[in-house]
Scaffold this motif. Structure first.
Motif, mmCIF file in Angstrom:
data_model
loop_
_atom_site.group_PDB
_atom_site.id
_atom_site.type_symbol
_atom_site.label_atom_id
_atom_site.label_comp_id
_atom_site.label_asym_id
_atom_site.label_seq_id
_atom_site.Cartn_x
_atom_site.Cartn_y
_atom_site.Cartn_z
ATOM 1 N N SER A 339 47.339 18.216 74.930
ATOM 2 C CA SER A 339 48.231 19.360 74.705
ATOM 3 C C SER A 339 49.648 18.861 74.477
ATOM 4 O O SER A 339 49.985 17.717 74.823
ATOM 5 N N GLY A 340 50.456 19.715 73.898
ATOM 6 C CA GLY A 340 51.832 19.320 73.630
ATOM 7 C C GLY A 340 52.740 20.498 73.405
ATOM 8 O O GLY A 340 52.300 21.625 73.147
ATOM 9 N N LEU A 341 54.020 20.233 73.526
ATOM 10 C CA LEU A 341 55.071 21.219 73.291
ATOM 11 C C LEU A 341 56.236 20.503 72.627
ATOM 12 O O LEU A 341 56.729 19.493 73.140
ATOM 13 N N ALA A 342 56.670 21.027 71.497
ATOM 14 C CA ALA A 342 57.864 20.518 70.828
ATOM 15 C C ALA A 342 58.816 21.696 70.653
ATOM 16 O O ALA A 342 58.488 22.659 69.958
ATOM 17 N N LEU A 362 100.980 33.976 84.520
ATOM 18 C CA LEU A 362 100.084 33.143 83.740
ATOM 19 C C LEU A 362 100.628 31.717 83.694
ATOM 20 O O LEU A 362 101.774 31.480 83.300
ATOM 21 N N THR A 363 99.827 30.748 84.126
ATOM 22 C CA THR A 363 100.256 29.349 84.149
ATOM 23 C C THR A 363 99.571 28.498 83.084
ATOM 24 O O THR A 363 100.098 27.466 82.678
ATOM 25 N N ASN A 364 98.419 28.914 82.650
ATOM 26 C CA ASN A 364 97.710 28.126 81.643
ATOM 27 C C ASN A 364 96.575 28.963 81.067
ATOM 28 O O ASN A 364 96.078 29.899 81.697
ATOM 29 N N THR A 365 96.197 28.630 79.851
ATOM 30 C CA THR A 365 95.017 29.237 79.223
ATOM 31 C C THR A 365 94.248 28.146 78.493
ATOM 32 O O THR A 365 94.801 27.080 78.186
ATOM 33 N N LEU A 366 93.006 28.415 78.231
ATOM 34 C CA LEU A 366 92.223 27.477 77.428
ATOM 35 C C LEU A 366 91.218 28.253 76.596
ATOM 36 O O LEU A 366 90.762 29.330 76.967
ATOM 37 N N THR A 367 90.913 27.677 75.468
ATOM 38 C CA THR A 367 89.845 28.170 74.598
ATOM 39 C C THR A 367 88.921 26.996 74.305
ATOM 40 O O THR A 367 89.382 25.924 73.907
ATOM 41 N N ALA A 368 87.632 27.179 74.534
ATOM 42 C CA ALA A 368 86.691 26.076 74.356
ATOM 43 C C ALA A 368 85.505 26.535 73.523
ATOM 44 O O ALA A 368 85.021 27.661 73.679
ATOM 45 N N ARG A 369 85.078 25.649 72.651
ATOM 46 C CA ARG A 369 83.846 25.871 71.891
ATOM 47 C C ARG A 369 82.825 24.842 72.358
ATOM 48 O O ARG A 369 83.066 23.639 72.285
ATOM 49 N N ASN A 370 81.702 25.357 72.843
ATOM 50 C CA ASN A 370 80.689 24.516 73.469
ATOM 51 C C ASN A 370 79.410 24.578 72.637
ATOM 52 O O ASN A 370 78.711 25.591 72.636
ATOM 53 N N ASN A 371 79.120 23.517 71.927
ATOM 54 C CA ASN A 371 77.902 23.436 71.121
ATOM 55 C C ASN A 371 76.932 22.470 71.804
ATOM 56 O O ASN A 371 77.280 21.312 72.083
ATOM 57 N N ARG A 372 75.732 22.970 72.074
ATOM 58 C CA ARG A 372 74.716 22.157 72.745
ATOM 59 C C ARG A 372 73.423 22.194 71.948
ATOM 60 O O ARG A 372 73.120 23.175 71.266
ATOM 61 N N ASP A 373 72.653 21.128 72.077
ATOM 62 C CA ASP A 373 71.358 21.038 71.397
ATOM 63 C C ASP A 373 70.384 20.357 72.345
ATOM 64 O O ASP A 373 70.587 19.204 72.741
ATOM 65 N N LEU A 374 69.319 21.070 72.709
ATOM 66 C CA LEU A 374 68.324 20.545 73.639
ATOM 67 C C LEU A 374 66.989 20.418 72.921
ATOM 68 O O LEU A 374 66.503 21.366 72.310
ATOM 69 N N ARG A 375 66.400 19.235 72.993
ATOM 70 C CA ARG A 375 65.080 18.990 72.398
ATOM 71 C C ARG A 375 64.142 18.480 73.493
ATOM 72 O O ARG A 375 64.523 17.626 74.294
ATOM 73 N N THR A 376 62.896 19.001 73.489
ATOM 74 C CA THR A 376 61.932 18.620 74.523
ATOM 75 C C THR A 376 60.572 18.332 73.900
ATOM 76 O O THR A 376 59.705 19.204 73.852
ATOM 77 N N PRO A 377 60.348 17.113 73.409
ATOM 78 C CA PRO A 377 59.010 16.748 72.912
ATOM 79 C C PRO A 377 58.108 16.333 74.078
ATOM 80 O O PRO A 377 58.332 15.302 74.714
ATOM 81 N N ASN A 378 57.088 17.129 74.365
ATOM 82 C CA ASN A 378 56.201 16.878 75.493
ATOM 83 C C ASN A 378 54.761 16.723 75.013
ATOM 84 O O ASN A 378 54.338 17.387 74.069
ATOM 85 N N ALA A 379 53.988 15.879 75.697
ATOM 86 C CA ALA A 379 52.571 15.691 75.370
ATOM 87 C C ALA A 379 51.827 15.308 76.646
ATOM 88 O O ALA A 379 52.377 14.635 77.526
ATOM 89 N N ALA A 405 47.611 12.025 82.163
ATOM 90 C CA ALA A 405 48.811 11.321 81.720
ATOM 91 C C ALA A 405 49.652 12.306 80.914
ATOM 92 O O ALA A 405 49.119 13.089 80.123
ATOM 93 N N ALA A 406 50.957 12.290 81.138
ATOM 94 C CA ALA A 406 51.850 13.213 80.429
ATOM 95 C C ALA A 406 53.188 12.529 80.193
ATOM 96 O O ALA A 406 53.635 11.702 80.998
ATOM 97 N N ARG A 407 53.804 12.900 79.084
ATOM 98 C CA ARG A 407 55.145 12.415 78.756
ATOM 99 C C ARG A 407 56.025 13.610 78.431
ATOM 100 O O ARG A 407 55.692 14.424 77.574
ATOM 101 N N TYR A 408 57.150 13.716 79.123
ATOM 102 C CA TYR A 408 58.122 14.783 78.897
ATOM 103 C C TYR A 408 59.417 14.144 78.396
ATOM 104 O O TYR A 408 60.039 13.336 79.092
ATOM 105 N N GLY A 409 59.782 14.486 77.172
ATOM 106 C CA GLY A 409 60.997 13.937 76.591
ATOM 107 C C GLY A 409 62.155 14.912 76.712
ATOM 108 O O GLY A 409 61.961 16.134 76.805
ATOM 109 N N LEU A 410 63.361 14.383 76.710
ATOM 110 C CA LEU A 410 64.560 15.215 76.803
ATOM 111 C C LEU A 410 65.650 14.599 75.938
ATOM 112 O O LEU A 410 66.000 13.428 76.094
ATOM 113 N N GLY A 411 66.171 15.395 75.010
ATOM 114 C CA GLY A 411 67.324 14.998 74.227
ATOM 115 C C GLY A 411 68.374 16.090 74.316
ATOM 116 O O GLY A 411 68.119 17.236 73.932
#
Length: 815
Positions: A339-342, A362-379, A405-411
């Protein structure tokens, strides 16, 4: 009452017994009484592949199904002691009924099938419809395939509607108000937790799930891991002969669209079964997170912040499964499953934050752009063996073995760009993270079961497993177009966990008493090491996990069950991993390598009325409980982590009542009233006073005219104090309808109709007070279509089961 004589063991059986009984031997919880016998045709020939069913005598609900062997013999294991109806059916024959019979006390049965008109099969197919939920003394069964609300849902959605289960704002699962759960998928451990486990469950469509078991008092056969209990997920399996298949597609719409689709195929002949399935999910979601923080010094405010985080994610996943079962001989079957999951889960987030002083300036402000990418190749892959020894007067001894036996990947990639508009120089800061991880899981186990003299039943087994995790992360900071490695965050963390276990149990069944006891021993060896700084830790410990179960009917309608057990929760590799996972420029999650396992001792008394209505009292004492908390680091950032506290006490009253107000209306009501108290303090900050909480549920199933059915489900979680956190009340209501037309089924449902799932949480620590509200795309309307094709009129065949499936059967669950 039938009394058995003892027959000497064969050489193979003697060797197996000697090997298994060399392990720590004791008493263990929860095995099952058995019905045995032979099915024959009217001509006297053995009836192969006849369907044997065990029914509750009060409402004829099916609680167990098995199939006769080539020689017509069968074995039906009851979920618990008591009286049951037994039925046998086969295509072209009349359904035969016997009973009520006392489980474990009936002599071997000889059942003769009589011919019948083919039109009678239609009446059999709709007989004994199961309810959505069933409450047994040690577990709750959730029949996912029966629910109109499951269409187009994820497995995580289904768990969020299950009795006593809660999914919190950080996607952590808790059962009956307690964290620390072992998740099994078709009998195999899923070594993921938190957000990664949640993403895996979101990638698994509910259409692939047959049922869930929420096991609060696991027998010794199961791993000791999971102080709150076990969530056992069982995928669908086609039992029909010939070539068959199921196709399904569903589309849901909340703020964004959600599509799931899949196909399963099965080819079965007398000695060979081939099967495979594939599912695709494309689900878009959002999360709104509003945070108010007060920073403290000596208990007094020093500054404040108001933050608004919004993010949008897009999950795309491919789930597949393929395997074969082959009957080597009438007594031996081997199986192979892969079995597997990608999956890929990119997200784009925007964070706006304002900081002010105690005068409100007001003492400070911030603006942030947060881009994330999660990959999980499992078998994963599993090789299984099942061998039944020659049947004797006491029953059929059985040996099962599994190799896994199983392998779980994380990127995981991070691109966090922060702007400080009030700063005149260097007003931007860019942080880039690149984490790659691999988790390897391997295990081997064997289980042996046989009946002994004196109405005793023995189960014994051994297991060895190893988990190896390797995580490598690189953090870089960019200024003026130049990138430089952040040596304070970049690191590599390696972790290994090796467990050797053995168990044995004995059960004695008498007409007025069922006594089961067992002992499991586990030796654990863990090692962790960081490359940067050379920090490392080692743990070596051996622990015993006894359990005891006593069930006694008081009268024809009243029964008491007493269960005692000891269990363990080891820190997960994520909880130990010291890497940072950033939520926004001011917050991150980090592991704690100094964590110790927590151990729990539990006692529960359950009263059952008319084999339907259940009331339970239970108490759990946990040593070194693991608690999620917030801290401030040296840079003033908020760090979410885990710590050990000295002790935790848990009291609970549970109620479950399956009702039938009318023939067309079934109702399942459940309630959990609990009180959780932690002992200890964090950085000198005492714990707030504990207070009671409640989880209430009500599920209605309606059988409507013209082949329609409907479901209305509601769940309510009251205000709850858990450690330093106060979780405000939340609820959800779902409704669905379905109609079957021949092999096709149409479903339409709506989840979180009143949008009451958004959660509000507040907490106070020594340096920080925080409150937040989080909301996701939970109000969804979904339409789905399912089509079954193939040789539907051919009788079901007995499929070769893996050791994991037999583990479930012998533990008393419904198949």
């Amino acid at each position: 009452m039938l009394y058995y004589s003892c027959r000497s063991l064969s050489g193979v059986q003697t060797a197996v017994m000697a090997l298994l009984l060399a392990m720590p031997l004791g008493l263990r919880a929860q095995t099952t009484p058995v019905f045995t016998g032979t099915v024959r045709t009217a001509a006297g020939a053995p009836a192969e592949y006849a369907t044997l069913s065990l029914h509750r005598p009060t409402d004829s609900v099916v609680v167990k199904t098995e199939f006769s062997a080539a020689d017509g013999r069968f074995q039906l294991l009851a979920p618990a002691a008591g009286r049951y109806l037994v039925s046998v059916a086969q295509v072209g024959c009349q359904r035969l009924w016997l009973g009520p019979l006392e489980a474990g006390a009936a002599a071997p049965l000889t059942l003769t099938l009589l011919p019948a008109a083919a039109t009678q099969l239609r009446g059999v197919a709709v007989d004994g419809q199961r309810p959505l939920f069933e409450r047994l003394p040690d577990r709750t069964l959730v029949h996912v395939a029966e629910s109109p609300l499951s269409a187009g849902s994820t497995t995580l959605d289904v768990l969020g509607r299950a009795p006593g289960l809660t999914v919190d704002a950080q996607d952590n699962l808790s059962l009956r108000g307690k964290t620390g759960l072992l998740v099994l998928l078709d009998g195999k451990r899923v070594p993921l937790t938190g957000a990664e486990l949640a993403n895996m469950l979101r990638s698994l469509p509910a259409e692939q799930v047959q049922e869930l078991e929420l096991i609060t008092n696991p027998p010794a056969k199961y791993d000791a891991q999971g102080g709150a209990g076990i969530i056992s997920i069982h995928l669908k399996k086609d039992q029909r002969l010939g070539t068959n298949g199921t196709a399904n597609a569903a589309y849901g719409r909340g703020r964004y669209g959600k599509f799931t689709g899949g196909l399963s195929l099965n080819h079965r002949q007398k000695n060979l079964n081939l099967f495979g399935s594939y599912a695709y999910a494309d689900r878009q979601n959002f999360q709104d997170l509003d945070i108010s923080r007060t920073y403290l010094q000596d208990g007094q405010p020093t500054r404040f912040s108001e933050q608004r985080n919004t993010s949008r994610s897009h999950l795309q996943s491919h789930t597949w499964r393929a395997g074969a079962d082959y009957t080597l001989s009438p007594r031996t079957t081997v199986g192979l499953v892969a079995s597997g999951l990608a999956s890929r889960l990119p997200s784009q987030g925007l964070n706006l934050a304002d900081f002010s002083n105690t005068d409100g300036q007001l003492t400070n402000t911030l603006t942030a752009r947060n881009n994330r990418d999660l990959r999980t190749p499992n078998a994963a892959g599993v090789l299984s063996l099942r061998h039944q020894f020659a049947q004797d007067s006491l029953g059929t001894p059985e040996l099962t073995a599994d190799l896994d036996a199983a392998r779980y990947g994380l990127g995981r990639r991070l691109d966090l760009l922060t702007t400080y508009p009030l700063r005149s120089q260097n007003n931007t800061n860019r942080l880039l993270g690149d984490q790659n991880g691999t988790l390897w899981l391997s295990s081997a186990k064997a289980d042996y079961v046989r009946n002994l003299r004196g109405r005793l039943r023995l189960e014994a087994g051994a297991k060895a497993s190893r988990v190896a995790s390797d995580n490598d992360v690189l953090f870089e900071r960019e200024q003026d177009g130049q990138r430089q490695t952040d040596t304070g965050l970049t690191n590599r963390f390696r972790y290994t966990e090796t467990i050797g276990a053995g168990y044995a149990s004995l059960t004695r069944t008498r007409p007025g008493l069922t006594l089961t006891g067992g002992l499991r021993g586990e030796y654990t060896r863990t090692d962790g090491r960081q490359d940067v700084g050379g920090q490392q830790f080692r743990r070596r410990y051996f622990q015993l996990f006894p359990n005891l179960s006593l069930s006694r009917p008081l009268t024809a309608h009243h029964e008491l069950t007493l269960a005692l057990s000891r269990r363990l929760d080891r820190p997960t590799y994520n909880q130990l991993n010291p890497f940072r996972s950033y939520l926004d420029p001011t917050s991150y999650r980090v592991g704690n390598p100094a964590l110790w396992p927590q151990t729990s001792t539990r006692v529960e008394l359950t009263h059952t009325f008319k084999e339907k209505y259940s009331t339970g009292l239970n108490y759990t004492r946990t040593h070194r409980p693991i608690l999620s908390v917030y801290r401030l680091d040296a840079q003033g950032l908020v760090a979410a982590t885990d710590v050990n506290l000295p002790n935790q006490d848990y009291w609970a009253l549970t109620l479950a009542a399956p009702l039938e107000p009318a023939k067309w209306w079934k109702l399942y009501a459940d309630a959990e009233l609990f009180y959780i108290r932690f002992q200890g303090q964090l950085e000198g900050q005492p714990l707030p006073a504990a207070q009671p909480g409640a989880i209430l549920g009500l599920t209605n199933s309606f059988k409507l005219p013209h082949g329609w059915s409907a479901e209305l489900n509601g769940r309510y979680n009251s205000l709850e104090r858990y450690g330093y956190q106060l979780v405000r009340a939340f609820a959800q209501v779902g409704a669905g309808v379905q109609k079957s037309v021949g092999p096709a089924t149409f479903r339409l449902n709506a989840a979180d109709v009143f949008y009451t799932l958004p959660m509000r949480v507040s907490a106070r620590y020594q340096p920080l007070a925080e409150s937040y509200r989080t909301a996701q795309d939970s109000r969804i309307i979904t339409a789905s279509f399912t089509y079954r094709f193939g040789n539907a009129k051919v009788a079901a065949a007995r499929r070769a089961k893996s050791g994991a499936e037999d583990e479930k059967r012998r533990a008393g669950g419904v198949q």
